[in-house]
Design a protein around this motif. Structure first.
Motif, PDB file in Angstrom:
ATOM      1  N   ILE A   1       0.835  -1.202   0.000  1.00  0.00           N
ATOM      2  CA  ILE A   1       0.000   0.000   0.000  1.00  0.00           C
ATOM      3  C   ILE A   1       0.870   1.253   0.000  1.00  0.00           C
ATOM      4  N   ALA A   2       1.958   1.224   0.784  1.00  0.00           N
ATOM      5  CA  ALA A   2       2.844   2.385   0.880  1.00  0.00           C
ATOM      6  C   ALA A   2       3.416   2.756  -0.480  1.00  0.00           C
ATOM      7  N   ARG A   3       3.753   1.762  -1.299  1.00  0.00           N
ATOM      8  CA  ARG A   3       4.312   2.042  -2.621  1.00  0.00           C
ATOM      9  C   ARG A   3       3.305   2.740  -3.521  1.00  0.00           C
ATOM     10  N   SER A   4       2.027   2.469  -3.314  1.00  0.00           N
ATOM     11  CA  SER A   4       1.000   3.122  -4.136  1.00  0.00           C
ATOM     12  C   SER A   4       0.775   4.569  -3.706  1.00  0.00           C
ATOM     13  N   LEU A   5       1.250   4.925  -2.505  1.00  0.00           N
ATOM     14  CA  LEU A   5       1.041   6.273  -1.982  1.00  0.00           C
ATOM     15  C   LEU A   5       2.258   7.175  -2.162  1.00  0.00           C
ATOM     16  N   GLY A   6       3.447   6.569  -2.278  1.00  0.00           N
ATOM     17  CA  GLY A   6       4.657   7.381  -2.371  1.00  0.00           C
ATOM     18  C   GLY A   6       5.905   6.549  -2.189  1.00  0.00           C
ATOM     19  N   GLU A   7       6.879   7.112  -1.506  1.00  0.00           N
ATOM     20  CA  GLU A   7       8.165   6.443  -1.282  1.00  0.00           C
ATOM     21  C   GLU A   7       8.169   5.812   0.097  1.00  0.00           C
ATOM     22  N   PRO A   8       8.200   4.467   0.179  1.00  0.00           N
ATOM     23  CA  PRO A   8       8.072   3.804   1.480  1.00  0.00           C
ATOM     24  C   PRO A   8       9.367   3.830   2.301  1.00  0.00           C
ATOM     25  N   ALA A   9       9.200   3.955   3.589  1.00  0.00           N
ATOM     26  CA  ALA A   9      10.278   3.772   4.558  1.00  0.00           C
ATOM     27  C   ALA A   9       9.690   2.960   5.703  1.00  0.00           C
ATOM     28  N   VAL A  10      10.551   2.305   6.481  1.00  0.00           N
ATOM     29  CA  VAL A  10      10.078   1.440   7.565  1.00  0.00           C
ATOM     30  C   VAL A  10      10.696   1.881   8.881  1.00  0.00           C
ATOM     31  N   ALA A  11       9.851   2.083   9.884  1.00  0.00           N
ATOM     32  CA  ALA A  11      10.311   2.277  11.260  1.00  0.00           C
ATOM     33  C   ALA A  11      10.032   0.982  12.000  1.00  0.00           C
ATOM     34  N   PHE A  12      11.078   0.346  12.501  1.00  0.00           N
ATOM     35  CA  PHE A  12      10.896  -0.934  13.174  1.00  0.00           C
ATOM     36  C   PHE A  12      11.399  -0.860  14.611  1.00  0.00           C
TER      37      PHE A  12
ATOM     38  N   GLY B   1      13.577  -4.430   1.504  1.00  0.00           N
ATOM     39  CA  GLY B   1      14.021  -3.795   0.278  1.00  0.00           C
ATOM     40  C   GLY B   1      13.292  -4.337  -0.938  1.00  0.00           C
ATOM     41  N   GLU B   2      13.044  -5.642  -0.950  1.00  0.00           N
ATOM     42  CA  GLU B   2      12.335  -6.260  -2.071  1.00  0.00           C
ATOM     43  C   GLU B   2      10.908  -5.736  -2.194  1.00  0.00           C
ATOM     44  N   TYR B   3      10.336  -5.335  -1.085  1.00  0.00           N
ATOM     45  CA  TYR B   3       8.966  -4.815  -1.123  1.00  0.00           C
ATOM     46  C   TYR B   3       8.931  -3.285  -1.162  1.00  0.00           C
ATOM     47  N   GLY B   4      10.073  -2.670  -1.469  1.00  0.00           N
ATOM     48  CA  GLY B   4      10.072  -1.247  -1.795  1.00  0.00           C
ATOM     49  C   GLY B   4      10.571  -0.294  -0.750  1.00  0.00           C
ATOM     50  N   ALA B   5      10.953  -0.779   0.445  1.00  0.00           N
ATOM     51  CA  ALA B   5      11.425   0.141   1.476  1.00  0.00           C
ATOM     52  C   ALA B   5      12.704   0.843   1.012  1.00  0.00           C
ATOM     53  N   GLN B   6      12.719   2.184   1.067  1.00  0.00           N
ATOM     54  CA  GLN B   6      13.864   2.979   0.641  1.00  0.00           C
ATOM     55  C   GLN B   6      14.777   3.343   1.808  1.00  0.00           C
ATOM     56  N   ALA B   7      14.256   3.273   3.005  1.00  0.00           N
ATOM     57  CA  ALA B   7      15.042   3.619   4.194  1.00  0.00           C
ATOM     58  C   ALA B   7      14.474   2.874   5.398  1.00  0.00           C
ATOM     59  N   LEU B   8      15.346   2.611   6.370  1.00  0.00           N
ATOM     60  CA  LEU B   8      14.944   1.941   7.605  1.00  0.00           C
ATOM     61  C   LEU B   8      15.306   2.823   8.786  1.00  0.00           C
ATOM     62  N   TYR B   9      14.446   2.811   9.813  1.00  0.00           N
ATOM     63  CA  TYR B   9      14.687   3.593  11.020  1.00  0.00           C
ATOM     64  C   TYR B   9      14.558   2.685  12.224  1.00  0.00           C
ATOM     65  N   ARG B  10      15.530   2.805  13.141  1.00  0.00           N
ATOM     66  CA  ARG B  10      15.500   2.032  14.373  1.00  0.00           C
ATOM     67  C   ARG B  10      15.566   3.010  15.553  1.00  0.00           C
ATOM     68  N   PRO B  11      14.997   2.639  16.708  1.00  0.00           N
ATOM     69  CA  PRO B  11      15.035   3.537  17.878  1.00  0.00           C
ATOM     70  C   PRO B  11      16.393   3.486  18.571  1.00  0.00           C
TER      71      PRO B  11
ATOM     72  N   THR C   1      19.409   5.600  12.898  1.00  0.00           N
ATOM     73  CA  THR C   1      18.964   5.528  14.294  1.00  0.00           C
ATOM     74  C   THR C   1      18.250   6.807  14.670  1.00  0.00           C
ATOM     75  N   VAL C   2      17.068   6.659  15.263  1.00  0.00           N
ATOM     76  CA  VAL C   2      16.243   7.796  15.667  1.00  0.00           C
ATOM     77  C   VAL C   2      16.289   7.941  17.180  1.00  0.00           C
ATOM     78  N   ASN C   3      16.604   9.119  17.641  1.00  0.00           N
ATOM     79  CA  ASN C   3      16.644   9.362  19.082  1.00  0.00           C
ATOM     80  C   ASN C   3      15.231   9.367  19.649  1.00  0.00           C
ATOM     81  N   VAL C   4      15.012   8.578  20.694  1.00  0.00           N
ATOM     82  CA  VAL C   4      13.689   8.495  21.316  1.00  0.00           C
ATOM     83  C   VAL C   4      13.646   9.431  22.512  1.00  0.00           C
ATOM     84  N   PRO C   5      12.777  10.440  22.488  1.00  0.00           N
ATOM     85  CA  PRO C   5      12.679  11.363  23.623  1.00  0.00           C
ATOM     86  C   PRO C   5      12.258  10.628  24.895  1.00  0.00           C
ATOM     87  N   GLU C   6      12.911  10.941  25.990  1.00  0.00           N
ATOM     88  CA  GLU C   6      12.562  10.311  27.268  1.00  0.00           C
ATOM     89  C   GLU C   6      11.485  11.139  27.962  1.00  0.00           C
ATOM     90  N   THR C   7      10.372  10.494  28.252  1.00  0.00           N
ATOM     91  CA  THR C   7       9.290  11.160  28.976  1.00  0.00           C
ATOM     92  C   THR C   7       8.908  10.300  30.163  1.00  0.00           C
TER      93      THR C   7
END
Length: 317
Positions: free
Chosen positions: A25-36, A49-59, A168-174
């Motif tokens: 579905i993401a590919r039909s809407l634009g450029e897919p990325a995955v946050a896992f 990658g085979e299913y279109g993910a252009q970038a990956l993000y991890r916490p 790597t995405v910085n996770v704000p501490e709350t």
């Protein structure tokens, strides 16, 4: 091209079918990325990658699973800011919908749940009022958050796939988000049947089984199906509550749904009406389930189901 962020919580050893659907579905809407969240195996990264993910993000934090959904929503909000995504797609599970709601508050984003189809312009289609109507809606906010029901589409790999890089995405501490911590988990023994929410075939029983799910289990195992139930059956203790389908249980959208001994009250219909083909077995010819069934059998499930199971076994040799 718009950026679309797909959230996959704990990908495991292999991607679930619902995750592949979200990427399609993401590919039909634009450029897919995955946050896992969690560990990412090399094979899983290649599949993304085979299913279109252009970038990956991890916490940046590795303990998000030790808390409730608050920190995951904070992580996703940071991932949206980092990726520049205008659409976020998540699984339509109980946890997925709660994360979506919290993310919507953090981003001031429009949130649409229980989605069964998404148009290329972002218009979402969903079943409402216990499946009696289909609505179309579209978020007008800068970021839209959608949770999509499993089995909504057929997953398709991209024409070309590349191995995406991971950021790597910085996770704000709350303090509030981390104020409740999970102290223990008890894993449920595997039944060998497919996951109810993702199964292509579901066999479900209700009050009419009178505590005996044996014929349903045998039919389900013959078809490679998942086993579900109405609230009446789970409340009676005949089967676990994790098998409940309906307004207060799980929502399923299988290719084939076999209803046995279920009246088809509106609460039940809310959880399975989007099934592609519905077969109903009930002794009461006036049962509401026959109003939505594609095929109906008026008869005793304890006679009908064993005959069906035997015939399927014969045809399979």
């Amino acid at each position: 091209m718009p950026k679309v962020l797909v959230f996959i919580d704990n990908p495991g050893q292999a991607l679930k079918k619902s995750s592949l659907e979200l990427l399609t579905i993401a590919r039909s809407l634009g450029e897919p990325a995955v946050a896992f969240n969690g560990e990412l195996q090399d094979g899983v990264a290649r599949s993304l990658g085979e299913y279109g993910a252009q970038a990956l993000y991890r916490p940046s934090a590795g303990d998000l699973d030790d808390y409730l959904v608050g920190p995951k929503a904070s992580y996703l909000a940071a991932a949206v800011q980092t990726s520049g995504a205008t659409v976020v797609l998540a699984e339509n599970s109980a946890e997925g919908k709660e994360i979506a709601a919290r993310l919507g508050i953090k981003l001031g984003a429009g949130v649409i749940t229980d989605v069964v189809a998404v148009d290329p312009d972002g218009t979402a289609h969903k079943s409402v009022l216990a499946g009696s109507y289909t609505s179309t809606s579209k978020a007008t906010t800068p970021v839209a958050v959608l949770t999509v029901k499993p089995n909504s589409i057929t997953p398709e790999p991209a024409v070309t796939g590349t191995a995406p890089a991971t950021t790597t995405v910085n996770v704000p501490e709350t303090a509030t988000a981390a104020s409740a911590r999970i102290t223990a988990r008890n894993e449920k023994p595997a039944s060998g049947r497919p996951d109810l929410a993702e199964a292509r075939i579901v066999v479900a029983g209700g009050r009419g089984v009178d505590g005996n799910f044996g014929p349903l289990e045998e039919l389900a195992d013959t078809l490679g199906a998942a086993l579900g139930a109405s609230r009446a059956a789970t409340d009676a203790g005949w089967i676990g509550h994790d098998a409940q389908i309906g307004q207060t249980g799980k929502t399923v959208s299988p290719q084939l749904y076999i209803s046995a001994g279920i009246s088809g009250a509106i609460q039940q219909k809310a959880g399975m009406q989007t099934a592609k083909v519905i077969v109903a077995v009930n002794k009461d010819a006036e049962s509401p389930v026959f109003e939505i069934a594609d095929f109906g059998i008026v008869g005793d499930l304890f006679k009908v189901l064993p005959q069906a199971t035997e015939e399927i076994k014969k045809r399979r040799g």
